[in-house]
Design a protein around this motif. Structure first.
Motif, PDB file in Angstrom:
ATOM      1  N   ALA A  63     -12.600  -7.987  -6.541  1.00 47.43           N
ATOM      2  CA  ALA A  63     -11.959  -7.765  -5.242  1.00 47.43           C
ATOM      3  C   ALA A  63     -11.161  -8.994  -4.824  1.00 47.43           C
ATOM      4  CB  ALA A  63     -13.011  -7.425  -4.196  1.00 47.43           C
ATOM      5  N   PHE A  64     -11.705 -10.187  -5.044  1.00 46.68           N
ATOM      6  CA  PHE A  64     -11.011 -11.413  -4.684  1.00 46.68           C
ATOM      7  C   PHE A  64      -9.689 -11.547  -5.455  1.00 46.68           C
ATOM      8  CE2 PHE A  64     -10.148 -15.927  -5.445  1.00 46.68           C
ATOM      9  CZ  PHE A  64     -10.000 -16.351  -4.131  1.00 46.68           C
ATOM     10  N   VAL A  65      -9.740 -11.313  -6.759  1.00 50.77           N
ATOM     11  CA  VAL A  65      -8.536 -11.417  -7.583  1.00 50.77           C
ATOM     12  C   VAL A  65      -7.508 -10.373  -7.159  1.00 50.77           C
ATOM     13  CG1 VAL A  65      -7.661 -11.095  -9.933  1.00 50.77           C
ATOM     14  CG2 VAL A  65      -9.690 -12.499  -9.530  1.00 50.77           C
ATOM     15  N   THR A  66      -7.956  -9.165  -6.882  1.00 44.33           N
ATOM     16  CA  THR A  66      -7.041  -8.104  -6.459  1.00 44.33           C
ATOM     17  C   THR A  66      -6.350  -8.474  -5.149  1.00 44.33           C
ATOM     18  OG1 THR A  66      -8.464  -6.474  -7.527  1.00 44.33           O
ATOM     19  CG2 THR A  66      -6.878  -5.644  -5.917  1.00 44.33           C
ATOM     20  N   ILE A  67      -7.110  -8.989  -4.199  1.00 44.87           N
ATOM     21  CA  ILE A  67      -6.525  -9.385  -2.913  1.00 44.87           C
ATOM     22  C   ILE A  67      -5.529 -10.524  -3.108  1.00 44.87           C
ATOM     23  CG2 ILE A  67      -7.074 -10.449  -0.690  1.00 44.87           C
ATOM     24  CD1 ILE A  67      -9.688  -8.790  -0.761  1.00 44.87           C
ATOM     25  N   MET A  68      -5.870 -11.486  -3.932  1.00 47.74           N
ATOM     26  CA  MET A  68      -4.959 -12.615  -4.161  1.00 47.74           C
ATOM     27  C   MET A  68      -3.665 -12.152  -4.839  1.00 47.74           C
ATOM     28  SD  MET A  68      -6.371 -14.964  -2.605  1.00 47.74           S
ATOM     29  CE  MET A  68      -5.170 -16.221  -2.957  1.00 47.74           C
ATOM     30  N   VAL A  69      -3.757 -11.232  -5.768  1.00 48.20           N
ATOM     31  CA  VAL A  69      -2.556 -10.695  -6.421  1.00 48.20           C
ATOM     32  C   VAL A  69      -1.684  -9.965  -5.394  1.00 48.20           C
ATOM     33  CG1 VAL A  69      -1.756  -8.947  -8.071  1.00 48.20           C
ATOM     34  CG2 VAL A  69      -3.513 -10.594  -8.740  1.00 48.20           C
ATOM     35  N   MET A  70      -2.293  -9.194  -4.527  1.00 44.46           N
ATOM     36  CA  MET A  70      -1.527  -8.475  -3.518  1.00 44.46           C
ATOM     37  C   MET A  70      -0.856  -9.439  -2.536  1.00 44.46           C
ATOM     38  SD  MET A  70      -4.164  -5.312  -2.869  1.00 44.46           S
ATOM     39  CE  MET A  70      -3.216  -4.544  -1.592  1.00 44.46           C
ATOM     40  N   ILE A  71      -1.581 -10.461  -2.106  1.00 45.22           N
ATOM     41  CA  ILE A  71      -0.994 -11.454  -1.195  1.00 45.22           C
ATOM     42  C   ILE A  71       0.153 -12.186  -1.888  1.00 45.22           C
ATOM     43  CG2 ILE A  71      -1.455 -13.632  -0.009  1.00 45.22           C
ATOM     44  CD1 ILE A  71      -4.230 -12.514   0.669  1.00 45.22           C
ATOM     45  N   SER A  72      -0.041 -12.548  -3.149  1.00 47.97           N
ATOM     46  CA  SER A  72       1.014 -13.238  -3.892  1.00 47.97           C
ATOM     47  C   SER A  72       2.246 -12.352  -4.060  1.00 47.97           C
ATOM     48  CB  SER A  72       0.500 -13.660  -5.267  1.00 47.97           C
ATOM     49  OG  SER A  72      -0.586 -14.544  -5.128  1.00 47.97           O
ATOM     50  N   ALA A  73       2.039 -11.069  -4.291  1.00 53.64           N
ATOM     51  CA  ALA A  73       3.170 -10.142  -4.435  1.00 53.64           C
ATOM     52  C   ALA A  73       3.940 -10.030  -3.131  1.00 53.64           C
ATOM     53  CB  ALA A  73       2.663  -8.776  -4.889  1.00 53.64           C
ATOM     54  N   VAL A  74       3.236  -9.945  -2.021  1.00 54.68           N
ATOM     55  CA  VAL A  74       3.913  -9.865  -0.724  1.00 54.68           C
ATOM     56  C   VAL A  74       4.674 -11.160  -0.454  1.00 54.68           C
ATOM     57  CG1 VAL A  74       3.519  -9.742   1.775  1.00 54.68           C
ATOM     58  CG2 VAL A  74       2.360  -8.141   0.245  1.00 54.68           C
ATOM     59  N   TYR A  75       4.064 -12.293  -0.745  1.00 58.56           N
ATOM     60  CA  TYR A  75       4.733 -13.584  -0.538  1.00 58.56           C
ATOM     61  C   TYR A  75       5.982 -13.690  -1.423  1.00 58.56           C
ATOM     62  CZ  TYR A  75       5.558 -18.573  -0.328  1.00 58.56           C
ATOM     63  OH  TYR A  75       6.140 -19.801  -0.164  1.00 58.56           O
ATOM     64  N   TRP A  76       5.866 -13.262  -2.677  1.00 59.11           N
ATOM     65  CA  TRP A  76       6.998 -13.312  -3.602  1.00 59.11           C
ATOM     66  C   TRP A  76       8.140 -12.416  -3.109  1.00 59.11           C
ATOM     67  CZ3 TRP A  76       9.338  -9.704  -6.875  1.00 59.11           C
ATOM     68  CH2 TRP A  76      10.224 -10.241  -7.807  1.00 59.11           C
ATOM     69  N   LEU A  77       7.780 -11.224  -2.621  1.00 63.43           N
ATOM     70  CA  LEU A  77       8.796 -10.318  -2.082  1.00 63.43           C
ATOM     71  C   LEU A  77       9.461 -10.906  -0.834  1.00 63.43           C
ATOM     72  CD1 LEU A  77       7.060  -6.871  -2.549  1.00 63.43           C
ATOM     73  CD2 LEU A  77       9.077  -7.692  -3.744  1.00 63.43           C
ATOM     74  N   TYR A  78       8.690 -11.598  -0.009  1.00 63.42           N
ATOM     75  CA  TYR A  78       9.230 -12.183   1.220  1.00 63.42           C
ATOM     76  C   TYR A  78      10.179 -13.348   0.901  1.00 63.42           C
ATOM     77  CZ  TYR A  78       9.342 -14.462   5.771  1.00 63.42           C
ATOM     78  OH  TYR A  78       9.762 -15.036   6.927  1.00 63.42           O
ATOM     79  N   VAL A  79       9.791 -14.158  -0.091  1.00 62.92           N
ATOM     80  CA  VAL A  79      10.612 -15.316  -0.443  1.00 62.92           C
ATOM     81  C   VAL A  79      11.908 -14.882  -1.104  1.00 62.92           C
ATOM     82  CG1 VAL A  79      10.704 -17.336  -1.963  1.00 62.92           C
ATOM     83  CG2 VAL A  79       8.688 -16.916  -0.567  1.00 62.92           C
ATOM     84  N   ASN A  80      11.865 -13.865  -1.952  1.00 59.08           N
ATOM     85  CA  ASN A  80      13.048 -13.439  -2.707  1.00 59.08           C
ATOM     86  C   ASN A  80      13.885 -12.403  -1.969  1.00 59.08           C
ATOM     87  OD1 ASN A  80      12.508 -15.146  -4.861  1.00 59.08           O
ATOM     88  ND2 ASN A  80      11.154 -13.634  -5.811  1.00 59.08           N
ATOM     89  N   ALA A  81      13.541 -12.091  -0.758  1.00 65.68           N
ATOM     90  CA  ALA A  81      14.321 -11.070  -0.025  1.00 65.68           C
ATOM     91  C   ALA A  81      15.544 -11.659   0.621  1.00 65.68           C
ATOM     92  CB  ALA A  81      13.435 -10.410   1.037  1.00 65.68           C
TER      93      ALA A  81
END
Length: 81
Positions: A63-81
């Motif tokens: 669960a921890f790894v899944t949450i971290m991957v999701m947060i990282s994906a959102v951050y990556w999408l926010y930075v590259n938008a």
């Protein structure tokens, strides 16, 4: 204290449409075997019931790894938008 006759010898249960349909379906070939297979499936013990501590020890990091991957994906999408 004696029980009344209707309590000692209750009447037969009323055949509802669902019970009649079930009895007809059980007369089909292979139906009793399918019913036993379904009962066996419903009464089996799940993995989390057999090994509750091991399941928890695996589920928490997953669960921890899944949450971290999701947060990282959102951050990556926010930075590259």
């Amino acid at each position: 204290m004696a029980l009344p006759d209707w309590m000692r010898n209750p009447p037969e249960p009323k055949l509802t449409w669902r019970r009649r349909l079930t009895y007809r379906a059980l007369r089909l070939p292979g139906a009793p075997a399918l019913q036993r297979l379904r009962w066996r499936w419903e009464t089996r013990r799940r993995l989390h019931q057999r090994f509750p501590i091991l399941t928890a020890l695996l589920a928490i990091p997953l669960a921890f790894v899944t949450i971290m991957v999701m947060i990282s994906a959102v951050y990556w999408l926010y930075v590259n938008a």
